[in-house]
Design an enzyme around this catalytic site. Sequence first.
Site, short mmCIF file in Angstrom:
data_model
loop_
_atom_site.label_atom_id
_atom_site.label_comp_id
_atom_site.label_asym_id
_atom_site.label_seq_id
_atom_site.Cartn_x
_atom_site.Cartn_y
_atom_site.Cartn_z
N SER A 239 0.84 -1.19 0.00
CA SER A 239 0.00 0.00 0.00
C SER A 239 0.89 1.26 0.00
O SER A 239 1.75 1.42 -0.86
CB SER A 239 -0.96 -0.04 1.19
OG SER A 239 -1.94 0.95 1.11
N ASP A 327 -8.40 -5.65 -5.89
CA ASP A 327 -8.03 -4.53 -5.02
C ASP A 327 -9.09 -3.45 -5.15
O ASP A 327 -9.38 -2.98 -6.24
CB ASP A 327 -6.66 -4.00 -5.46
CG ASP A 327 -6.09 -2.96 -4.49
OD1 ASP A 327 -6.86 -2.36 -3.72
OD2 ASP A 327 -4.87 -2.75 -4.52
N HIS A 360 -6.23 -5.90 -1.62
CA HIS A 360 -5.15 -4.94 -1.42
C HIS A 360 -4.11 -5.43 -0.42
O HIS A 360 -2.92 -5.26 -0.63
CB HIS A 360 -5.76 -3.62 -0.94
CG HIS A 360 -4.82 -2.46 -0.94
ND1 HIS A 360 -4.34 -1.87 -2.09
CD2 HIS A 360 -4.27 -1.74 0.10
CE1 HIS A 360 -3.54 -0.86 -1.79
NE2 HIS A 360 -3.48 -0.77 -0.46
#
Length: 442
Positions: A239, A327, A360
């Site tokens: 991230s 994601d 994600h």
Amino acid sequence: MTVTIVVDNEEALVDDVIIIEVKGLEKNQPITVRAETTEKDQVFAGSGCFTADDNGYVNLFKHASSSGTYTGVSPMGLFWSMKNAPNMPSGMRLIKNNASSALIVNLTVFSGHVTFEQTYSTTTSSLCTKEIRRWYMGNGVQKIKVKTGRIRGMLFLPPGKGPFPCVIDMFGTVGSCVEFRAALIASRGFASLALPYFIYDDLPNELSDVELEYFMEAVDWLSKHPYIDGDNLGVIGVSKGGEIALHLGYYCDKIKSVVSINGAPFFTTIPMLYKGKLIGQSIFHPEKAVNGEEGYEARNCMDCEIKNFLPIWEKDVNVLLVCGLDDRCLSDHILTNLNNCYPPDRKHLCKLLSYPGAGHLIEPPYAPLARSTEKFVRGVGGDHGVFKILWGGRTVEHAHAQEDSWKHILQHFRSTLMNTSSSSATSTGDINYVTKAASSKL
């Protein structure tokens, strides 16, 4: 005959496959097996239903679960299919705060085929229990608190005299010092620095106050450390940490190898200061966000235009991109476009792993899926407060992505950081992965 649980390795690393057996059952006896762990008062559990063979025996490596939190043959199904236990809130994420302590798992065998919820009923009888420990930090790994200059974090050193190739490990906007992946990396033969950058110790509380020089200082410090091979430094991030990892690979020539897990080649929503100027600024479109029942989805809020990309393809740094195609925070087109930016004569410097159904937050193997979590967010849609963020991912596909990408991540660092004579590090052993037949079913 007494019913017992037998585990081939009761003190395994979390990325090891373990074999769980139940013995002493009646012929064709139906049972349910549950695995449960608690971290920070959050209870996670997974279950499977099995039928004993003619010898009163169940082996999770060979026998299929007919129902529960997973189905089919999967030695580690009880772990990757874990979810919040009944009466626990939704939106939990399993994060081991202290990597030098074990993740304690309680295995319980219940009579009959019962639902996951029924395993928590006082009327459901258990046949036996067993406690096992799963570790992020292997035997002989040293954990050293770092507080030098303005650098904060935890340094993990593998067994041996070094010097070791080193990987800087960063997470996203969860903040704090997240150390479990760094400990696991050290358990596989690398030195690793869990590097927080805000909401920890005396570091900034706001992302907007973080400067790239902080990370450069960490690189310089590691390059001079007596137990670190300064010629073989890498970085991994997920991230926001993945965004920083790519920028370190571009701006710092001392970084040879980068792994970015769902991290953009620009700074999403909040740019970063470098030499007094903002870098990596991108355009965020809050009106494109979807605030649904599962949480806040921002995957279409960022521009995917290549003109805004960090031109990391110009640098001689080895890059591995890990992309979850489900994601819900970052468009998968961004990492695909980044990979496509590499000209033919530089394609060997970049590899893209794309995983259908993965979200994600791609963690090390066998961690439960955190499809959404609640977190304090500054500036989402112009607001501040606690939001439920949708990260995405489907349980089975996400579990496959975590297992497969971890093999590639370790191989990426081994091939790019362990290929010089100056490195005396050795791996503490290959990961004991599932056979292809079992892995295909997870």
